[in-house]
Design an enzyme around this catalytic site. Structure first.
Site, short mmCIF file in Angstrom:
data_model
loop_
_atom_site.label_atom_id
_atom_site.label_comp_id
_atom_site.label_asym_id
_atom_site.label_seq_id
_atom_site.Cartn_x
_atom_site.Cartn_y
_atom_site.Cartn_z
N HIS A 1 -13.27 3.14 2.82
CA HIS A 1 -12.39 4.21 2.06
C HIS A 1 -13.39 5.31 1.72
CE1 HIS A 1 -9.37 0.77 1.87
NE2 HIS A 1 -8.56 1.58 2.35
N LYS B 1 2.93 -4.02 6.05
CA LYS B 1 3.18 -4.18 4.84
C LYS B 1 4.61 -3.99 4.64
CE LYS B 1 -1.02 -4.74 3.07
NZ LYS B 1 -1.20 -6.02 2.48
N TYR C 1 -0.79 -0.81 10.10
CA TYR C 1 -0.95 -1.28 8.87
C TYR C 1 0.24 -1.34 8.19
CZ TYR C 1 -3.29 -2.02 4.07
OH TYR C 1 -3.42 -2.57 3.12
N SER D 1 0.85 -1.14 -0.05
CA SER D 1 0.17 0.12 0.02
C SER D 1 0.75 1.15 -0.06
CB SER D 1 -0.75 -0.04 1.43
OG SER D 1 -1.37 1.27 1.34
N SER D 2 0.23 2.06 -0.48
CA SER D 2 1.04 3.64 -0.57
C SER D 2 1.21 4.21 0.67
CB SER D 2 0.52 4.70 -1.51
OG SER D 2 -1.03 4.88 -1.01
N CYS D 3 0.61 3.82 1.92
CA CYS D 3 0.75 4.16 3.33
C CYS D 3 2.30 3.69 3.80
CB CYS D 3 -0.35 3.92 4.01
SG CYS D 3 -0.51 1.99 4.30
O1 GFB Z 1 -10.00 6.57 2.08
P1 GFB Z 1 -9.44 7.06 3.26
O2 GFB Z 1 -9.86 6.37 4.42
O3 GFB Z 1 -7.80 6.57 3.40
O4 GFB Z 1 -9.29 8.58 3.35
P2 GFB Z 1 -6.61 7.17 3.52
C1 GFB Z 1 -8.75 9.40 2.63
C2 GFB Z 1 -9.21 11.01 2.69
O5 GFB Z 1 -10.53 11.29 2.52
C3 GFB Z 1 -8.96 11.30 4.27
C4 GFB Z 1 -11.34 11.81 3.67
O6 GFB Z 1 -8.58 12.66 4.31
C5 GFB Z 1 -10.44 11.26 4.89
O7 GFB Z 1 -10.60 12.11 5.98
N1 GFB Z 1 -12.57 11.73 3.74
C6 GFB Z 1 -13.68 12.36 3.46
C7 GFB Z 1 -13.16 10.33 4.19
N2 GFB Z 1 -14.85 11.78 3.70
C8 GFB Z 1 -14.61 10.50 4.20
C9 GFB Z 1 -15.25 9.34 4.35
O8 GFB Z 1 -16.80 9.26 4.47
N3 GFB Z 1 -15.06 8.25 4.82
C10 GFB Z 1 -13.48 8.19 4.57
N4 GFB Z 1 -12.91 6.84 4.81
N5 GFB Z 1 -12.62 9.00 4.40
C11 GFB Z 1 -6.17 4.86 3.94
C12 GFB Z 1 -5.11 4.26 5.10
O9 GFB Z 1 -5.68 6.15 4.07
O10 GFB Z 1 -5.80 4.47 2.77
C13 GFB Z 1 -4.80 2.93 4.87
O11 GFB Z 1 -5.51 4.44 6.37
C14 GFB Z 1 -4.56 2.60 3.10
O12 GFB Z 1 -3.88 2.25 5.40
C15 GFB Z 1 -5.68 3.07 2.38
O13 GFB Z 1 -3.22 2.96 3.08
C16 GFB Z 1 -5.22 3.08 0.91
O14 GFB Z 1 -6.00 7.49 2.14
O15 GFB Z 1 -6.54 8.51 4.49
#
Ligand code: GFB
Length: 310
Positions: free
Chosen positions: A180, A141, A137, A108-110
């Site tokens: 996500h 990875k 996580y 993952s890119s994280c």
């Molecule tokens: O997709 P996401 O949960 O993953 O959130 P990350 C991306 C961005 O979208 C964050 C915002 O800045 C969230 O605050 N966001 C806005 C939301 N509205 C929403 C919503 O309703 N739901 C969610 N989930 N986010 C994950 C990692 O990070 O990405 C994992 O935690 C993994 O480890 C994955 O790498 C690909 O991109 O922030």
């Protein structure tokens, strides 16, 4: 990969694993081995050992993992590190013991440092501190990448690691707390439109930048790299373009036809400010993404909007 090769896709019910199975089938591969989690718990060493000894696959796509969005990663910190470490350790070790010809580990890119220069080059791995919300996580990875390299160095195994950017596509998770951002926004805008709600809540400030790749493009890249990439280290898989969360929300609003307003809940975390992949290494191997973001989101929306996001 020979057409008759026995190929194990670990995680075939997930978004990426199911896309890899579709891609293999489209390529004429029929000897595909799968097990659902109730049939085979990959966290269990004995069960994984018995499975590998019995099936002895030639190739392995390691797409089984515990995954989730920013809140899920931050809430279930122990589960994310424990389950991922167990799954990948068991699969990688038993692939080695059973002479698997090639294994592809999906990361993952994280894994990259929170404040790494952008775009993220493969050699930025382990050059700085990680984003705290998904550190467990990311550590799992990173351990997976280093295991593949260690088994290559000590035992000569052809185990490779690929790092996808944020993914979306069929068979995504639409749980509003644990998913996500993209599936969450699709569901929120669709349901707000159905119920004539005035506003949709978007988490964070809307300023973070993210890159999104369709799972079918991801599967196509994995299929391609399984045949052309044999190096230690890692290769990024992405599109090389990003979008702010606010603009993503506006795009989803347009695609779903919602007419109300956006509000930003800044009590929710933003996470990493930017995660844009450098895809020059991927392009140098001869693969590029094909599905545009708008086209991809539209196709996902059209396929799920009548199914109430089940
Ligand atoms: O997709 P996401 O949960 O993953 O959130 P990350 C991306 C961005 O979208 C964050 C915002 O800045 C969230 O605050 N966001 C806005 C939301 N509205 C929403 C919503 O309703 N739901 C969610 N989930 N986010 C994950 C990692 O990070 O990405 C994992 O935690 C993994 O480890 C994955 O790498 C690909 O991109 O922030």
């Amino acid at each position: 990969m020979e057409q008759q090769a026995k190929i194990y896709v670990a995680g075939h019910r997930g978004m990426v694993g199911s896309a890899i199975v579709r891609r293999l089938q489209a390529g004429g591969f029929t000897n595909i081995i799968t097990r659902s989690s109730p049939e085979l718990d990959l966290r269990n060493q004995e069960a994984t050992a018995a499975f590998f000894a019995q099936e002895r696959p030639d190739y392995v796509f390691l797409a089984a993992a515990k995954v989730g969005g920013i809140i899920a990663n931050n809430t279930y910190r122990a589960d994310f590190i424990y389950e991922n470490m167990m799954i990948q350790s068991n699969v990688i070790h038993h692939a080695y013991l059973n002479n698997v010809k090639k294994l592809m580990f999906l990361g993952s890119s994280c894994i990259y440092p929170k404040l790494a220069p952008q775009p993220l080059k493969e050699d930025y791995l382990l050059t700085g501190l990680l984003e705290p919300t998904n550190e467990p996580y990311a550590i799992a990875k990173i351990a997976g990448i280093k295991m593949c390299d260690a088994y290559r160095a000590q035992y000569g195994c052809n185990f490779v690691s690929v790092m996808p950017t944020n993914l979306y596509g069929p068979n995504d998770n639409y749980d509003l707390k644990n998913s996500h951002v993209l599936p969450a926004l699709l569901r929120k805008f669709h349901e707000a439109k159905q119920s004539n709600t005035d506003e949709v809540v978007v988490w964070g400030t809307g300023t973070p930048l993210r890159e999104f790749l369709h799972a079918d493009d991801m599967a196509d890249a994995c299929f391609y790299l399984m045949q052309h990439y044999n190096e230690e280290g890692l290769v990024n898989i992405g599109v090389g373009e990003d979008i702010s969360i606010k603009d993503l929300a506006l795009l989803v609003k347009k695609i779903t036809g919602y007419k109300g307003n956006l509000v930003f809940d800044t009590t929710k975390p933003d996470g990493t400010p930017r995660k844009l992949m450098d895809v020059s290494k991927l392009h140098s191997f001869g693969w590029k993404a094909k599905i545009s973001l708008e086209e991809g989101i539209t196709s996902v929306y059209n396929s799920i909007k009548d199914n109430a996001f089940l």
